[in-house]
Design an enzyme around this catalytic site. Structure first.
Site, PDB file in Angstrom:
ATOM      1  N   HIS A  36       0.826  -1.210   0.000  1.00  0.00           N
ATOM      2  CA  HIS A  36       0.000   0.000   0.000  1.00  0.00           C
ATOM      3  C   HIS A  36       0.862   1.262   0.000  1.00  0.00           C
ATOM      4  O   HIS A  36       0.562   2.229  -0.690  1.00  0.00           O
ATOM      5  CB  HIS A  36      -0.948   0.015   1.204  1.00  0.00           C
ATOM      6  CG  HIS A  36      -2.259  -0.629   0.915  1.00  0.00           C
ATOM      7  ND1 HIS A  36      -2.409  -1.989   0.843  1.00  0.00           N
ATOM      8  CD2 HIS A  36      -3.485  -0.103   0.650  1.00  0.00           C
ATOM      9  CE1 HIS A  36      -3.665  -2.267   0.558  1.00  0.00           C
ATOM     10  NE2 HIS A  36      -4.344  -1.147   0.426  1.00  0.00           N
ATOM     11  N   LYS A 101     -10.071  -7.348   8.154  1.00  0.00           N
ATOM     12  CA  LYS A 101     -10.799  -7.581   9.405  1.00  0.00           C
ATOM     13  C   LYS A 101     -10.634  -6.368  10.301  1.00  0.00           C
ATOM     14  O   LYS A 101      -9.596  -5.700  10.265  1.00  0.00           O
ATOM     15  CB  LYS A 101     -10.327  -8.858  10.098  1.00  0.00           C
ATOM     16  CG  LYS A 101      -8.900  -8.779  10.635  1.00  0.00           C
ATOM     17  CD  LYS A 101      -8.541 -10.018  11.421  1.00  0.00           C
ATOM     18  CE  LYS A 101      -7.053 -10.103  11.710  1.00  0.00           C
ATOM     19  NZ  LYS A 101      -6.623  -9.398  12.925  1.00  0.00           N
TER      20      LYS A 101
END
Lengths: 180, 280
Positions: A36, A101
């Protein structure tokens, strides 16, 4: 159970509500912390991303090494909040789905609504079960990052739960408020 | 005096790394099954079902139950009647490297927290050593710990006047704030006393206990029971999505401390609660 296929279309996303259980079939891409950071750096430099994110889903996962004969090792979701500072910029490029999550911050949630996207959770730790839904895996960028490299996965019936829908609902908040 | 075979230490550590990651403890699995029966949230029941299925697949197929195969924490209990001819820490780390390669386990360890370059073999482990007077045995406990749950842990130096009430609030708040991040249902380790660094070790050590055991100290035992009830009333639930199964167990360990201090550490473990041991 709602069956989704990738790339996600606007009408698919419009019909998804926080709390829906879904299965995902098609291509998804893994990317986590270090990947990222590189993707957002490319955007800041005005360069092209190593894959077209339009309509696609990024899965926050760093699998174990595949055993011989297997397409992938165990590959459950990692905790999403570490990607929060990067996600809005990638959503602005047309990314439609994220799987991880744990809760997202307010900027990511706003960006999900603004960009008509969706955030799913997979069950943390259910990595051997999830691996069964992965039919092929190929590293497409940042091989030097090892487990953090970007992988193109072909999945069939990958199990997930809608957390943040495009209308601004958040399943973690709904669960938290129901306890009061 | 018995001489310890360091090659055996390496081989056993490698084996324990693999087994801890592939095979859930039967005590933990039974507990999750028990909780699935009492869980009130339908989604929570489904999630616990996926966890049970996952753990069974991992054990049957010899694959890691979680992709985060952890930073390895090793507890060495070394008898004072054992002679160690060489570098036992090097032997342990060689075992970690071997286990993570042979077992196709993920290498998650970086050599420096700021330059963040992967060491490629999951070493070094965090190693705790204790001497056991009069023993001629060496016990090795291997506990791989994932980042998701470890990151949600907390430590606080309370005033003695804050008392048990403040500790309970600290535990409950830490778990509420953690939400789904540590992969609930969690196992909660609470270390109380000692000092700044020792209370954190106590919290970690408490996670090595069997899932259903009770601290022999009645004060700690009462707190364990009360905390488990408080934690399971938070409605964090499986994966933070609501329900009655937030924690499988709360473990409390205590130690003598300075009369001015009340150190408390909370170490959270995911539902896998991985640890395996051997005595050589």
């Amino acid at each position: 159970m709602i069956k989704l296929t990738t790339p996600l279309r606007d009408e698919d996303i419009k019909n998804l509500k926080s709390g829906d259980a879904v299965t995902i079939t098609g291509v998804i891409y893994t990317a986590r912390d270090a990947a990222h950071a590189r993707l957002v750096k490319l955007l800041e430099e005005g360069k092209e991303l190593p894959f077209d994110v339009k309509g696609q889903i990024i899965y926050y996962a760093g699998p174990t090494p595949a055993k011989p004969g297997q397409p992938i090792g165990s590959c459950g979701p990692t905790t999403s909040y570490r990607m929060d500072s990067y996600s809005p910029a990638i959503l602005d490029q047309g990314l439609k789905g994220m799987i991880g999550k744990g809760a997202r911050d307010s900027k990511v949630k706003e960006s999900i609504v603004k960009n008509h996207a969706v955030y799913f959770a997979a069950v943390g730790g259910a990595a051997a079960l999830i691996a069964k839904s992965v039919k092929s895996s190929e590293i497409i960028a940042y091989e030097d990052l090892g487990a953090e490299a970007i992988r193109r996965l072909e999945v069939v019936d990958f199990p997930a739960i809608v957390i943040n829908d495009c209308n601004g609902n958040d399943l973690y908040e709904i669960a938290r408020n129901s306890s009061k | 005096m018995r001489v310890l075979d360091l090659n055996l230490v390496t081989d056993e550590v490698a084996r324990l790394c693999i087994e801890a990651n592939y095979f859930i403890g039967s005590d933990v699995l039974n507990k999750i099954k028990e909780c699935q029966k009492t869980e009130t949230s339908e989604l929570g029941k489904v999630i616990l079902g996926q966890i049970i299925e996952n753990d069974e697949i991992a054990a049957n197929d010899n694959v890691p139950m979680c992709q985060d195969t952890g930073l390895v924490v090793v507890f060495l209990e070394i008898g004072t009647e054992v002679k160690i001819d060489g570098d036992i820490y090097a032997a342990v780390n060689a075992g970690v490297a071997k286990g993570y390669k042979d077992g196709y386990l993920r290498k998650s360890v970086i050599r420096h927290p700021l330059d963040r370059v992967n060491t490629q073999d999951n070493t070094p482990a965090v190693i705790h050593t204790k001497l056991v007077p009069g023993s001629d045995k060496v016990k090795i406990i291997v506990a791989p710990k994932g980042g998701g749950s470890e990151n949600m842990s907390a430590l606080k130096m309370f005033k003695p006047a804050d008392g048990v009430k403040a500790i309970k609030e600290f535990v409950v708040d830490t778990i509420k704030n953690a939400g789904g991040n540590p992969c609930p249902p969690i196992v909660v380790g609470v270390g109380i006393g000692g000092n700044f660094e020792r209370c954190a070790e106590l919290a970690k050590e408490s996670l090595l206990r069997e899932i259903d055991d009770v601290n022999p100290d009645p004060i700690a035992a009462a707190l364990e029971a009360e905390l488990l009830e408080l934690v399971n009333n938070t409605n964090v639930g499986p994966q933070g999505l609501g329900g009655t199964t937030t924690a499988l167990a709360v473990k409390v360990e205590t130690q003598a401390c300075h009369f001015a201090s009340l150190p408390v550490a909370i170490n959270l473990n995911c539902h896998a609660a991985r640890h395996k041991e051997v005595t050589l």
